[in-house]
Design an enzyme around this catalytic site. Structure first.
Site, mmCIF file in Angstrom:
data_model
loop_
_atom_site.group_PDB
_atom_site.id
_atom_site.type_symbol
_atom_site.label_atom_id
_atom_site.label_comp_id
_atom_site.label_asym_id
_atom_site.label_seq_id
_atom_site.Cartn_x
_atom_site.Cartn_y
_atom_site.Cartn_z
ATOM 1 N N HIS A 98 0.831 -1.208 0.000
ATOM 2 C CA HIS A 98 0.000 0.000 0.000
ATOM 3 C C HIS A 98 0.863 1.255 0.000
ATOM 4 O O HIS A 98 0.610 2.201 -0.756
ATOM 5 C CB HIS A 98 -0.924 0.002 1.222
ATOM 6 N N GLU A 99 1.901 1.263 0.824
ATOM 7 C CA GLU A 99 2.785 2.433 0.883
ATOM 8 C C GLU A 99 3.569 2.595 -0.418
ATOM 9 O O GLU A 99 3.832 3.730 -0.847
ATOM 10 C CB GLU A 99 3.734 2.324 2.081
ATOM 11 N N HIS A 102 1.560 4.539 -2.825
ATOM 12 C CA HIS A 102 1.688 5.993 -2.691
ATOM 13 C C HIS A 102 2.944 6.507 -3.397
ATOM 14 O O HIS A 102 2.925 7.583 -4.002
ATOM 15 C CB HIS A 102 1.739 6.377 -1.204
ATOM 16 N N HIS A 106 3.077 9.199 -6.447
ATOM 17 C CA HIS A 106 3.947 10.381 -6.430
ATOM 18 C C HIS A 106 4.765 10.466 -7.716
ATOM 19 O O HIS A 106 4.890 11.541 -8.311
ATOM 20 C CB HIS A 106 4.871 10.318 -5.219
#
Length: 227
Positions: A98-99, A102, A106
């Site tokens: 999940h991270e 991100h 980005h």
């Protein structure tokens, strides 16, 4: 006027928020006990997914605490907590992926994420000032203070609403990445979904609670103007 008909909905939303937090911890604890068939730890999953998406310059770091995992866009680092970084469980790899989602957002300048980053400095200021303005407006009977508090609090609510597509998109990316790379089996996909969906529900509950509070303040402000 401190009590309002919307308070009943606010209480329900608050209860939903507490339940969502309980659900996150429950699902995470449950699937922390389920080993991943890949035998890869959270940090290994994150590093592999980052490299496969060309994000070699994004670091994977360890951060102390539980469920403190996050992606730092300024330092370009995926930070994984104690229960994720060095653990090879379904919960750990779900959070790690999940991270990474991100980090990919980005790198692709995902619209909602870009907007959230731009709003962050503003919200960081307004979130600390809004409560004092709202309380001052009520205690002093000042519509001017109340109105200004509503404007400041609106920025906080907008930030939370923008966060929703960011979090849902990151979770969707995480699940699809692990499936496409063969990191999870069909049976494990259910557990991954439960971990990620429970986390997303906390953002929904928080946004709903803040939105209802904002509507209450606006209703009180409008009534005050009519009197």
């Amino acid at each position: 006027m401190f009590f309002h008909p919307l308070d009943f909905l606010i209480i329900i939303a608050f209860g939903l928020s507490l339940w969502a937090q309980f659900k996150v911890k429950g699902n995470f604890q449950k699937y922390s006990q389920v080993p991943a068939s890949s035998h890869m730890q959270g940090a290994e999953i994150a590093r592999k997914l980052l490299d496969q998406n060309g994000l070699y310059d994004v670091r994977v770091e360890h951060i102390r605490g539980a469920l403190t995992d996050h992606y730092d866009p300024l330092k370009r680092a995926v930070r994984l907590s104690d229960t994720v970084h060095s653990h090879a469980s379904i919960a750990a790899i779900s959070v790690a992926a999940h991270e990474v989602g991100h980090a990919i957002q980005h790198s692709e300048a995902y619209g909602a994420l870009v907007l959230r980053h731009k709003l962050f400095p503003i919200v960081n200021f307004t979130s600390s000032i809004a409560p004092f303005l709202l309380i001052g407006g009520f205690l002093l009977g000042s519509l001017n203070l109340l109105g200004l508090g509503i404007i400041f609090f609106s920025a906080v609510v907008a930030f939370q609403l923008i966060t929703l597509p960011v979090e849902f998109n990151a979770s969707s990316r995480a699940r699809q990445l692990m499936i496409s790379e063969g990191m999870i089996s069909n049976q494990e996909e259910t557990g991954v979904k439960k971990v990620l969906n429970a986390a997303a529900l906390t953002y929904v509950a928080a946004a709903l609670l803040s939105l209802l509070q904002l509507l209450k303040f606006v209703a009180i402000f409008s009534q005050g103007n009519r009197e």
